[in-house]
Design an enzyme around this catalytic site. Structure first.
Site, short mmCIF file in Angstrom:
data_model
loop_
_atom_site.label_atom_id
_atom_site.label_comp_id
_atom_site.label_asym_id
_atom_site.label_seq_id
_atom_site.Cartn_x
_atom_site.Cartn_y
_atom_site.Cartn_z
N HIS A 127 -0.15 -2.73 -4.59
CA HIS A 127 1.25 -1.81 -4.10
C HIS A 127 1.58 -1.15 -3.64
O HIS A 127 1.92 -0.74 -2.70
CB HIS A 127 1.54 -1.90 -6.21
CG HIS A 127 1.56 -2.72 -7.06
ND1 HIS A 127 0.91 -2.29 -8.11
CD2 HIS A 127 2.93 -4.02 -7.34
CE1 HIS A 127 1.44 -3.67 -8.29
NE2 HIS A 127 2.23 -3.84 -8.12
N LYS A 180 0.66 -11.32 -1.21
CA LYS A 180 -0.22 -12.42 -2.67
C LYS A 180 1.03 -13.50 -3.18
O LYS A 180 0.94 -14.63 -3.92
CB LYS A 180 -0.99 -11.50 -3.29
CG LYS A 180 -1.74 -12.39 -4.54
CD LYS A 180 -2.69 -11.34 -5.44
CE LYS A 180 -0.81 -10.85 -6.71
NZ LYS A 180 -0.47 -11.62 -7.30
#
Length: 286
Positions: free
Chosen positions: A39, A151
């Site tokens: 993140h 991802k």
């Protein structure tokens, strides 16, 4: 610098209105919290591209098929805020559920043809939850750009399609997957793996890299090499392993040399479902 945590829509809009009037570019990184280095790499990418960056933290109930999964999803807002300090984030938008979905909310956004394949076939309704919440986040923040991780590649493709179809005017940036030294893609779900499962989970990335190395011989040999890795791996319960176009369309039967593609995998290790993907080029270009 500690970013303010904003819950009021009026406060958020007052802040972003000032930035817009000053001609500043606003970037947003939508998350559900429980932040890890993957993140944070998205935040870094946003900081490189925007004058102001907002990170959203909202555990979206519409993305969960199982109520227990929603209930047990980690809420680590204070820790998340500390992790964001070194990035100089301008604000954290952490709305309550009734702000995102006020009483009487009845609209559902769906992207036809992309929500029932790959992960969509195993998580019915999940991607409709994504494509319903993201416009709400965009309407609140009014960003010029948004950063999502590769991802979750199917999610990235869905959001790009939705933004284009609805003329939202938001540039959607895909950031490369961040991996552990042994190749495992970073994921909030990795915390659920015990020591043995953590070792077994590296089979996903090894499978993908085997395909990438053998793609020069064609899509078939690439998949054969990937499946050979899986056969030698224990503890991996495969959902799917597929090669598609970068837009997630079926790959042509006889792709021309140099055709760009994507290989995607989803599997369960123990009770934890993991996903991963990589780009690859089919065939040798002489």
């Amino acid at each position: 610098m500690t970013a303010p945590i904003i819950r009021s829509l009026a406060e958020l809009r007052a802040m972003t209105r000032g930035w817009q009037m000053a001609g500043e570019k606003i970037g947003v990184v939508p998350t559900m919290g429980a932040l890890h280095d993957g993140h944070l790499s998205l935040v870094a990418a946003a900081k490189q591209r925007a004058d102001r960056v907002i990170v959203t933290i909202f555990v979206n109930p519409k993305q969960f098929n199982n109520p227990d999964d929603l209930k047990n999803y980690p809420r680590t807002e204070e820790e998340d805020a500390r992790k964001l300090e070194r990035f100089g984030v301008d604000a954290i938008w952490a709305p309550e559920g009734d702000i995102m979905y006020p009483p009487g909310f009845s609209t559902n956004v769906s992207v036809a043809g992309l929500t029932d394949v790959l992960c969509g076939a195993y998580r019915p309704g999940h991607f409709d939850g994504v494509t319903t919440v993201v416009p709400r986040l965009f309407q609140a923040v009014k960003p010029h750009l948004a950063v999502f991780g590769e991802k979750d590649y199917q999610q990235l493709v869905l959001i790009r399609r939705m933004v284009e179809d609805l003329c939202m005017g938001v540039a959607v940036v895909g950031a490369e997957t961040v991996r552990e030294p042994d190749g495992l893609a970073l994921s909030s779900r990795n915390v659920h793996l015990d020591e043995d499962q953590r070792r077994q989970a590296t089979a996903l990335s090894r499978t993908l890299y085997a395909a990438v190395e053998n793609a020069v011989y064609g899509a078939g040999p690439a998949l054969d090499a990937a499946r050979a890795v899986l056969r030698e791996s224990d503890g991996v319960d495969l959902d799917y392993l597929e090669i598609t176009t970068p837009d997630l369309d079926p790959l042509p039967e006889d792709p021309a040399p140099g055709t760009e593609a994507r290989i995607l995998i989803a599997a369960r290790v123990g009770t934890t479902r993991l996903i991963d993907n990589l780009p690859l080029t089919i065939g040798r270009i002489d």
